[in-house]
Design an enzyme around this catalytic site. Structure first.
Site, PDB file in Angstrom:
ATOM      1  CE1 TYR A  19      49.016  51.212  69.514  1.00  0.00           C
ATOM      2  CE2 TYR A  19      46.976  50.590  70.601  1.00  0.00           C
ATOM      3  CZ  TYR A  19      47.953  51.529  70.322  1.00  0.00           C
ATOM      4  OH  TYR A  19      47.851  52.796  70.849  1.00  0.00           O
ATOM      5  CG  ASN A  20      47.176  42.412  66.693  1.00  0.00           C
ATOM      6  OD1 ASN A  20      45.976  42.308  66.927  1.00  0.00           O
ATOM      7  ND2 ASN A  20      48.100  41.978  67.538  1.00  0.00           N
TER       8      ASN A  20
ATOM      9  CD  GLN B  20      44.711  43.483  61.262  1.00  0.00           C
ATOM     10  OE1 GLN B  20      43.765  44.148  60.833  1.00  0.00           O
ATOM     11  NE2 GLN B  20      45.741  43.154  60.499  1.00  0.00           N
ATOM     12  CB  THR B  21      43.842  45.398  67.557  1.00  0.00           C
ATOM     13  OG1 THR B  21      45.248  45.273  67.822  1.00  0.00           O
ATOM     14  CG2 THR B  21      43.059  44.393  68.379  1.00  0.00           C
TER      15      THR B  21
ATOM     16  NE  ARG C 136      47.011  37.265  68.887  1.00  0.00           N
ATOM     17  CZ  ARG C 136      48.110  37.728  68.327  1.00  0.00           C
ATOM     18  NH1 ARG C 136      48.805  36.976  67.494  1.00  0.00           N
ATOM     19  NH2 ARG C 136      48.516  38.949  68.598  1.00  0.00           N
ATOM     20  CG  HIS C 137      42.583  39.511  70.211  1.00  0.00           C
ATOM     21  ND1 HIS C 137      43.057  40.382  69.249  1.00  0.00           N
ATOM     22  CD2 HIS C 137      43.576  39.371  71.118  1.00  0.00           C
ATOM     23  CE1 HIS C 137      44.281  40.763  69.568  1.00  0.00           C
ATOM     24  NE2 HIS C 137      44.628  40.164  70.694  1.00  0.00           N
TER      25      HIS C 137
ATOM     26  CD  GLU D  39      49.328  38.938  75.303  1.00  0.00           C
ATOM     27  OE1 GLU D  39      49.800  38.185  76.188  1.00  0.00           O
ATOM     28  OE2 GLU D  39      49.222  38.616  74.112  1.00  0.00           O
TER      29      GLU D  39
END
Length: 194
Positions: free
Chosen positions: A13-14, A10-11, A7-8, A81
């Site tokens: 928005y996370n 953290q951004t 999974r990518h 996503e």
């Protein structure tokens, strides 16, 4: 065959607890650190193919994992996503106020009801199933797939032959999941938090 799903990182928005899929946002410094940890864990794996979604957060994460290694990279929109439509970029509290009825309908039938203007879980699962059907035809030992939490949960459901398991697993930023395909048997071998 070993399928390494990551999974990518953290951004923003996370970090803010927002729903987002189509919004294209970069990973944070924490996300970069998560990708670095994944890179250390996977450093000895000889990847011949890389699959990423169309979102920059997966490409950034993959670049950090692979460092300067040049491998065959395929951008596949089936790995994007879930599209959360009008719910994109908003958190639970905001949605329960702004789109009360639509949000309640979505929560009460999460499999079939899409977010306002978005796609349903069944629609996401359908494209992930198509991707997995194609991947299992490959003749590769180790494949790296950098994508999203909802996609990885859908992959688990594909392995278990039921979308009903979608909420029975978590997939945190930077997590590594190894799915093995041996002797016509597909199974979840490892789920690792970084």
């Amino acid at each position: 065959m070993n399928l390494y799903f990551v999974r990518h990182g953290q951004t923003i928005y996370n970090k803010l607890g927002c729903y987002y899929g189509s919004l294209d946002v970069p990973i944070t410094k924490v996300g970069q650190s998560q990708a670095e940890k994944a890179s250390e864990i996977l450093s000895d794996v000889d990847f011949k193919k890389l699959y990423v979604s169309e979102r920059s957060r997966t490409v950034q994460t993959a670049d950090i994992i692979l460092k300067d290694k040049k491998i065959n990279t395929i951008v596949d929109k089936r790995l994007n996503e879930t599209d959360f439509g009008k719910f994109e970029g908003k958190n639970y509290k905001e949605l329960s106020k702004l789109f009360k009825n639509e949000f309640e309908a979505w929560n009460s039938d999460w499999k079939n009801t899409p977010p306002l203007g978005g796609e349903s879980c069944i629609q996401t699962y359908s494209r992930v199933s198509s991707f997995m059907d194609d991947i299992l035809k490959l003749n590769e030992d180790n494949v790296l797939i950098v994508c999203h939490g909802g996609i990885i949960r859908s992959v688990y459901c594909y392995v278990l032959n039921s979308i009903d398991f979608f909420w029975k697993f978590n997939s945190l930023n930077g997590d590594i999941s190894i799915i093995k395909y041996e002797y016509d048997n597909l199974y979840i071998d490892t789920i690792m938090h970084v």
